[in-house]
Scaffold this active site. Structure first.
Site, PDB file in Angstrom:
ATOM      1  N   HIS A  13       0.927  -1.312  -0.015  1.00 16.07           N
ATOM      2  CA  HIS A  13      -0.105   0.048  -0.152  1.00 16.07           C
ATOM      3  C   HIS A  13       1.066   1.209  -0.046  1.00 16.07           C
ATOM      4  O   HIS A  13       1.416   1.672   0.866  1.00 16.07           O
ATOM      5  CB  HIS A  13      -0.939  -0.051   1.176  1.00 16.07           C
ATOM      6  CG  HIS A  13      -1.891   1.025   1.068  1.00 16.07           C
ATOM      7  ND1 HIS A  13      -3.216   1.022   1.278  1.00 16.07           N
ATOM      8  CD2 HIS A  13      -1.766   2.403   1.034  1.00 16.07           C
ATOM      9  CE1 HIS A  13      -3.717   2.100   1.295  1.00 16.07           C
ATOM     10  NE2 HIS A  13      -2.889   3.068   1.196  1.00 16.07           N
ATOM     11  N   HIS A  15       1.633   5.430  -1.527  1.00 19.00           N
ATOM     12  CA  HIS A  15       1.230   6.419  -2.597  1.00 19.00           C
ATOM     13  C   HIS A  15       2.282   7.109  -3.103  1.00 19.00           C
ATOM     14  O   HIS A  15       3.328   7.640  -2.523  1.00 19.00           O
ATOM     15  CB  HIS A  15       0.520   7.556  -1.741  1.00 19.00           C
ATOM     16  CG  HIS A  15      -0.919   7.333  -1.074  1.00 19.00           C
ATOM     17  ND1 HIS A  15      -2.083   7.327  -1.812  1.00 19.00           N
ATOM     18  CD2 HIS A  15      -0.870   6.538   0.177  1.00 19.00           C
ATOM     19  CE1 HIS A  15      -2.877   6.696  -1.105  1.00 19.00           C
ATOM     20  NE2 HIS A  15      -2.347   6.258   0.130  1.00 19.00           N
ATOM     21  N   LYS A  99      -9.600  -0.143  -5.868  1.00 24.60           N
ATOM     22  CA  LYS A  99      -9.525   0.864  -4.521  1.00 24.60           C
ATOM     23  C   LYS A  99     -10.741   1.304  -4.339  1.00 24.60           C
ATOM     24  O   LYS A  99     -11.287   2.076  -5.230  1.00 24.60           O
ATOM     25  CB  LYS A  99      -8.357   1.614  -4.554  1.00 24.60           C
ATOM     26  CG  LYS A  99      -8.138   2.473  -3.210  1.00 24.60           C
ATOM     27  CD  LYS A  99      -7.681   1.719  -2.066  1.00 24.60           C
ATOM     28  CE  LYS A  99      -8.018   2.438  -0.811  1.00 24.60           C
ATOM     29  NZ  LYS A  99      -6.893   3.113  -0.372  1.00 24.60           N
ATOM     30  N   HIS A 136     -10.587   1.467   2.010  1.00 22.35           N
ATOM     31  CA  HIS A 136     -10.277   2.429   3.026  1.00 22.35           C
ATOM     32  C   HIS A 136     -11.361   2.474   3.778  1.00 22.35           C
ATOM     33  O   HIS A 136     -12.346   2.868   3.744  1.00 22.35           O
ATOM     34  CB  HIS A 136     -10.186   3.925   2.174  1.00 22.35           C
ATOM     35  CG  HIS A 136      -9.930   4.666   3.414  1.00 22.35           C
ATOM     36  ND1 HIS A 136      -8.677   5.356   3.457  1.00 22.35           N
ATOM     37  CD2 HIS A 136     -10.408   5.360   4.611  1.00 22.35           C
ATOM     38  CE1 HIS A 136      -8.682   6.402   4.582  1.00 22.35           C
ATOM     39  NE2 HIS A 136      -9.985   6.232   5.170  1.00 22.35           N
ATOM     40  N   HIS A 174      -4.677  -0.442   5.924  1.00 25.49           N
ATOM     41  CA  HIS A 174      -4.214   0.442   7.076  1.00 25.49           C
ATOM     42  C   HIS A 174      -5.087   0.361   8.292  1.00 25.49           C
ATOM     43  O   HIS A 174      -5.758   1.205   8.528  1.00 25.49           O
ATOM     44  CB  HIS A 174      -3.777   1.817   6.831  1.00 25.49           C
ATOM     45  CG  HIS A 174      -4.888   2.504   5.728  1.00 25.49           C
ATOM     46  ND1 HIS A 174      -6.080   2.618   5.931  1.00 25.49           N
ATOM     47  CD2 HIS A 174      -4.657   3.050   4.612  1.00 25.49           C
ATOM     48  CE1 HIS A 174      -6.924   3.333   5.210  1.00 25.49           C
ATOM     49  NE2 HIS A 174      -6.141   3.581   4.169  1.00 25.49           N
ATOM     50  N   LEU A 219      -4.993   9.372   8.006  1.00 27.90           N
ATOM     51  CA  LEU A 219      -6.124   8.750   8.006  1.00 27.90           C
ATOM     52  C   LEU A 219      -6.080   7.321   7.502  1.00 27.90           C
ATOM     53  O   LEU A 219      -5.167   7.033   6.691  1.00 27.90           O
ATOM     54  CB  LEU A 219      -7.190   9.463   7.082  1.00 27.90           C
ATOM     55  CG  LEU A 219      -7.577  10.863   7.485  1.00 27.90           C
ATOM     56  CD1 LEU A 219      -8.618  11.760   6.611  1.00 27.90           C
ATOM     57  CD2 LEU A 219      -8.468  10.887   8.769  1.00 27.90           C
ATOM     58  N   ASP A 247       1.450   2.794   3.541  1.00 31.66           N
ATOM     59  CA  ASP A 247       0.709   3.812   3.222  1.00 31.66           C
ATOM     60  C   ASP A 247       1.583   5.251   3.376  1.00 31.66           C
ATOM     61  O   ASP A 247       1.243   6.405   3.570  1.00 31.66           O
ATOM     62  CB  ASP A 247      -0.426   3.997   4.329  1.00 31.66           C
ATOM     63  CG  ASP A 247      -1.599   4.880   3.821  1.00 31.66           C
ATOM     64  OD1 ASP A 247      -1.562   5.130   2.637  1.00 31.66           O
ATOM     65  OD2 ASP A 247      -2.358   5.240   4.819  1.00 31.66           O
TER      66      ASP A 247
HETATM   67  O1  DOR Z   1      -3.335   9.482   5.640  1.00 38.63           O
HETATM   68  C1  DOR Z   1      -3.551   9.292   4.348  1.00 38.63           C
HETATM   69  N1  DOR Z   1      -2.972   9.639   3.204  1.00 38.63           N
HETATM   70  N2  DOR Z   1      -4.594   8.319   4.197  1.00 38.63           N
HETATM   71  C2  DOR Z   1      -5.237   8.043   3.150  1.00 38.63           C
HETATM   72  O2  DOR Z   1      -5.958   7.312   3.145  1.00 38.63           O
HETATM   73  C3  DOR Z   1      -4.551   8.756   1.885  1.00 38.63           C
HETATM   74  C4  DOR Z   1      -3.171   9.351   2.219  1.00 38.63           C
HETATM   75  C5  DOR Z   1      -2.686  10.257   0.998  1.00 38.63           C
HETATM   76  O3  DOR Z   1      -2.947   9.784  -0.161  1.00 38.63           O
HETATM   77  O4  DOR Z   1      -2.297  11.371   1.290  1.00 38.63           O
HETATM   78 ZN    ZN Z   2      -3.378   5.104   1.375  1.00 40.54          ZN
END
Ligand code: DOR
Ligand code: ZN
Length: 345
Positions: A13, A15, A99, A136, A174, A219, A247
């Site tokens: 997971h 980004h 997702k 999520h 997460h 989050l 995450d």
């Molecule tokens: O803290 C987070 N950041 N939770 C998420 O679900 C998305 C992520 C983000 O893309 O910045």
């Molecule tokens: Zn995420």
């Protein structure tokens, strides 16, 4: 000198963002992870096979020449996603999952699903073709306390979903609560969960220690100590339903250090080292390899990696920032000590 060697891990997971921002952060992940599941919450989101493959090309183009990192892509489910689009994933080795962001749940989730009924035929297709749904897991109802959003999601959304789609493979991403741990343990092996390193190492006090700490806002939000303990027990239990997903979610410094800051922690620069720290706290370093390198691959029915990585018990200091396109991004533990370090094999 204490050392541990494990089969190279994957990040299930992640980004990566896009463009110059992505190019600045991708090596923090590729330095130790062989593969990663790349989240589709760009602006605009990645909703089609063609967009996902283009995004993957941009990531691969940003890799160092000798780097064999394999980005595994996901599609972002919207109210308008068609079953035909999703059916195309089944034969695609580079797009591995879909997702589901409840609309409004987190960063760039405004195009997420407003009502699961609207994507019912998509879910049927996913179940038929055995395409995993990554969730999520937080409700967005304004009157639900932010610390209860995951628990209520499990009761009100996830449980009915799994009843309607008993063969759908699902990853609850997460997870942050004892309730989520218990729920996952109680279900069959079609349901798994990722656990971040920040939820293993920190409880909600870390958002407010000595003042408000925007870099500890993510989050789902950090929870009470008893939940952190439950996550640690789950991650170190050797139960293959729990595996690594950082995450890691980089944001420019200015969009975190502001009156209404974005959610997300940039953990990639020391992710594996921080997981080692968490597992060591629980005297469970011997369980790290399964969690980091085996169970995720097994769940996604991908081959386990064969190369190895080694960590040494050695203290170093995390830089106070990294370049992020033309901006800066503040990593987790900025300017503070990290107790493990990856060394060359
Ligand atoms: O803290 C987070 N950041 N939770 C998420 O679900 C998305 C992520 C983000 O893309 O910045
Ligand atoms: Zn995420």
């Amino acid at each position: 000198m204490q050392r541990i060697t494990l089969i190279q891990p994957d990040d299930w997971h992640l980004h990566l963002r896009d463009g110059a921002n992505m190019a600045s952060v991708v090596s923090a992940t590729t330095r130790c992870f062989a593969r990663a599941i790349v989240m589709p919450n760009l602006k605009p989101p990645i909703t089609t096979v063609a967009e996902a493959l283009d995004y993957r090309k941009r990531i691969c183009a940003a890799l160092a020449p000798e780097c064999h990192f394999n980005p595994l892509m996901t599609l972002y489910l919207t109210d308008n996603t068609s079953a035909t689009e999703i059916a195309q994933i089944k034969d695609n080795e580079y797009i591995v999952a879909v997702k589901y962001y409840p609309a409004g749940a987190t960063t760039h989730s405004e195009n997420g699903v407003t009502d699961l009924q609207k994507v019912w035929s998509v879910l049927e297709t996913m179940q038929t073709y055995d395409i995993p749904l990554l969730i999520h897991g937080e409700v967005t109802t304004a009157n639900v306390d932010i610390f209860d959003r995951e628990k209520i999601f499990i009761e009100q959304v996830l449980a009915p979903l799994l009843e309607n789609f008993p063969d759908l493979r699902v990853v609850l991403e997460h997870i942050t609560t004892q309730e989520a741990v218990d729920y996952i343990i109680g279900k069959n092996n079609k349901l798994a969960a990722t656990i971040t390193v920040h939820h293993l190492l920190m409880n909600r006090n870390e958002i407010f220690r000595g003042g408000i700490r925007p870099h500890h806002y993510c989050l789902p939000v950090l929870k009470r100590e008893k939940h952190r303990q439950a996550l640690l027990r789950a991650a170190t239990s050797g139960n293959p339903k729990f595996f690594l997903g950082t995450d890691s979610a980089p944001h420019a410094q200015f969009s975190k250090e502001t009156a209404c800051g974005c959610a997300g922690m940039y953990s990639a620069p020391a992710a594996l080292e921080l997981y080692a720290e968490a597992f060591e706290q629980n005297q469970a370093l011997d369980k790290l390899e399964g969690f980091a390198s085996f169970y995720g691959a097994d769940f996604y029915r991908l081959p386990r990696n064969t190369k190895k990585v080694t960590l040494e018990k050695r203290t170093w200091k995390m830089p106070t920032y990294f370049e992020f396109g033309k901006q800066k991004v503040i990593p987790l533990r900025a300017g503070a000590k990290i107790y493990w370090q990856q060394v060359q094999n």
